[in-house]
Design an enzyme around this catalytic site. Structure first.
Site, PDB file in Angstrom:
ATOM      1  N   LYS A 119     122.363  97.912 130.300  1.00 62.22           N
ATOM      2  CA  LYS A 119     122.792  96.807 129.430  1.00 62.22           C
ATOM      3  C   LYS A 119     122.483  95.453 130.086  1.00 62.22           C
ATOM      4  O   LYS A 119     121.884  94.579 129.468  1.00 62.22           O
ATOM      5  CB  LYS A 119     124.301  96.897 129.138  1.00 62.22           C
ATOM      6  CG  LYS A 119     124.745  98.216 128.530  1.00 62.22           C
ATOM      7  CD  LYS A 119     126.239  98.252 128.260  1.00 62.22           C
ATOM      8  CE  LYS A 119     127.124  98.206 129.489  1.00 62.22           C
ATOM      9  NZ  LYS A 119     127.049  99.381 130.369  1.00 62.22           N
ATOM     10  N   ARG A 173     134.732  97.533 124.173  1.00 62.76           N
ATOM     11  CA  ARG A 173     134.799  98.803 124.897  1.00 62.76           C
ATOM     12  C   ARG A 173     135.878  99.712 124.355  1.00 62.76           C
ATOM     13  O   ARG A 173     136.069 100.809 124.884  1.00 62.76           O
ATOM     14  CB  ARG A 173     135.130  98.504 126.363  1.00 62.76           C
ATOM     15  CG  ARG A 173     133.951  98.527 127.279  1.00 62.76           C
ATOM     16  CD  ARG A 173     134.468  98.073 128.622  1.00 62.76           C
ATOM     17  NE  ARG A 173     133.754  98.698 129.683  1.00 62.76           N
ATOM     18  CZ  ARG A 173     132.760  98.105 130.351  1.00 62.76           C
ATOM     19  NH1 ARG A 173     132.371  96.907 130.027  1.00 62.76           N
ATOM     20  NH2 ARG A 173     132.174  98.735 131.329  1.00 62.76           N
ATOM     21  N   ARG A 211     122.137 100.675 143.134  1.00 64.07           N
ATOM     22  CA  ARG A 211     122.007  99.307 142.616  1.00 64.07           C
ATOM     23  C   ARG A 211     122.440  98.258 143.658  1.00 64.07           C
ATOM     24  O   ARG A 211     123.424  98.422 144.353  1.00 64.07           O
ATOM     25  CB  ARG A 211     122.898  99.162 141.379  1.00 64.07           C
ATOM     26  CG  ARG A 211     123.017  97.739 140.893  1.00 64.07           C
ATOM     27  CD  ARG A 211     123.625  97.655 139.531  1.00 64.07           C
ATOM     28  NE  ARG A 211     124.992  98.130 139.455  1.00 64.07           N
ATOM     29  CZ  ARG A 211     125.709  98.111 138.336  1.00 64.07           C
ATOM     30  NH1 ARG A 211     125.181  97.655 137.224  1.00 64.07           N
ATOM     31  NH2 ARG A 211     126.934  98.552 138.339  1.00 64.07           N
ATOM     32  N   ARG A 250     128.181  96.349 144.370  1.00 66.25           N
ATOM     33  CA  ARG A 250     129.463  96.259 143.680  1.00 66.25           C
ATOM     34  C   ARG A 250     130.478  97.245 144.243  1.00 66.25           C
ATOM     35  O   ARG A 250     130.128  98.375 144.575  1.00 66.25           O
ATOM     36  CB  ARG A 250     129.263  96.511 142.177  1.00 66.25           C
ATOM     37  CG  ARG A 250     128.922  95.237 141.444  1.00 66.25           C
ATOM     38  CD  ARG A 250     128.512  95.441 140.030  1.00 66.25           C
ATOM     39  NE  ARG A 250     129.389  96.299 139.230  1.00 66.25           N
ATOM     40  CZ  ARG A 250     129.234  96.494 137.929  1.00 66.25           C
ATOM     41  NH1 ARG A 250     128.267  95.858 137.280  1.00 66.25           N
ATOM     42  NH2 ARG A 250     130.032  97.304 137.261  1.00 66.25           N
ATOM     43  N   ARG A 283     134.519 105.743 135.785  1.00 67.33           N
ATOM     44  CA  ARG A 283     134.009 104.846 134.732  1.00 67.33           C
ATOM     45  C   ARG A 283     133.365 105.655 133.613  1.00 67.33           C
ATOM     46  O   ARG A 283     133.488 105.321 132.440  1.00 67.33           O
ATOM     47  CB  ARG A 283     133.006 103.850 135.326  1.00 67.33           C
ATOM     48  CG  ARG A 283     133.667 102.780 136.178  1.00 67.33           C
ATOM     49  CD  ARG A 283     132.724 102.168 137.199  1.00 67.33           C
ATOM     50  NE  ARG A 283     131.604 101.444 136.622  1.00 67.33           N
ATOM     51  CZ  ARG A 283     130.514 101.112 137.304  1.00 67.33           C
ATOM     52  NH1 ARG A 283     130.392 101.438 138.580  1.00 67.33           N
ATOM     53  NH2 ARG A 283     129.543 100.456 136.710  1.00 67.33           N
TER      54      ARG A 283
END
Ligand code: AP5
Length: 218
Positions: free
Chosen positions: A13, A88, A127, A161, A172
């Site tokens: 996203k 969400r 990431r 993160r 998640r």
């Protein structure tokens, strides 16, 4: 043009939203980024959000709805906006409908990025981002051209993160299945939902999104 990018954590996203900001002048409204900014400033909201985010859970609807309402209603969005990470929950989707109706604004597209769960874990554990300009990278799929140097700004400090650990990622993904997936039928019913193959490479996903946006003259 106003659109929502939907998809599980790591679906791409943010990657696609940033590209659309550059290519179409849309404004990216990313609730996760807004919350991380609050965390880094150490505000009252940030202190509350940091712990919940690190556990991979969602913040309360009222709090997020207020935050996004402030940005949608007060921000300047000449060419439109991309919602990334919002809504969400069904309650958030309904609140967004009310917000837009009150403002006389339309939602033009809801685009779902579909990706297998195993691929998501691999994407998120690898990431990282430039600590100076925020440009996103990946250990395997998207490395800086010169090792250790940001392509965008030349920065040499990178960050990861707090919620990109395997344990938080699994939490998640479970939250996504339980609380976010129920909004897919909500948008399918009103005919706004389009799905793209998020397993394809970044450029290919971008092309699939562009064809949706350019249908009917964009
Ligand atoms: P948020 O920041 O929104 O995180 P998320 O939804 O978990 O999504 P990500 O940012 O992790 O993934 P992405 O889809 O943007 O993927 P990306 O493009 O980076 O939310 C964080 C937390 O904030 C939540 O858990 C919650 O606590 C809270 N929160 C936020 N919004 C909320 C709300 N509305 N309500 C309540 N709480 C809220 O890509 C991932 C990696 O994959 C990158 O390294 C990228 O380079 C790579 N990649 C991207 N596309 C591809 C591709 N096609 N092929 C290969 N690699 C790819």
């Amino acid at each position: 043009m106003n659109l929502i990018l939907l998809g599980p954590p790591g679906a791409g996203k943010g990657t696609q939203a940033k590209r659309l900001v550059d290519s179409r002048g849309l404004k990216q409204l990313a609730t996760g980024d807004m919350l991380r900014e609050e965390v880094s400033k150490g505000t009252e909201l940030g202190q509350k959000a940091g712990k919940i985010m690190a556990e991979g859970k969602l913040l309360p609807d009222e709090l997020i709805i207020d935050m996004i309402m402030h940005h949608v209603l007060s921000g300047e969005q000449k060419n439109g906006f991309i919602l990334d990470g919002f809504p969400r929950t069904v309650a958030q989707a309904e609140a967004l409908d009310h917000m837009l109706a009150n403002k006389g604004m339309d939602l033009d597209h809801v685009i779902e990025l579909q990706v297998d769960e195993d691929a998501l874990v691999a994407r998120l554990v690898g990431r990282f981002a430039c600590g100076k300009c925020g440009a996103g990278y990946h250990d395997v799929f998207h490395k800086p051209t010169q090792d250790g140097v940001c392509d965008q700004c030349g920065g040499t400090e990178f960050t990861r993160r707090a919620d990109d650990t395997e344990q938080a990622i699994r939490a998640r993904l479970q939250v996504y299945r339980q609380q976010t997936m129920p909004i897919l039928p909500y948008y399918r019913r009103c005919g706004a939902l389009k799905s793209v193959d998020g397993m394809a490479d970044i450029a290919d996903v971008a092309q699939q999104i562009d064809s949706i946006l350019d249908e009917n003259g964009g």
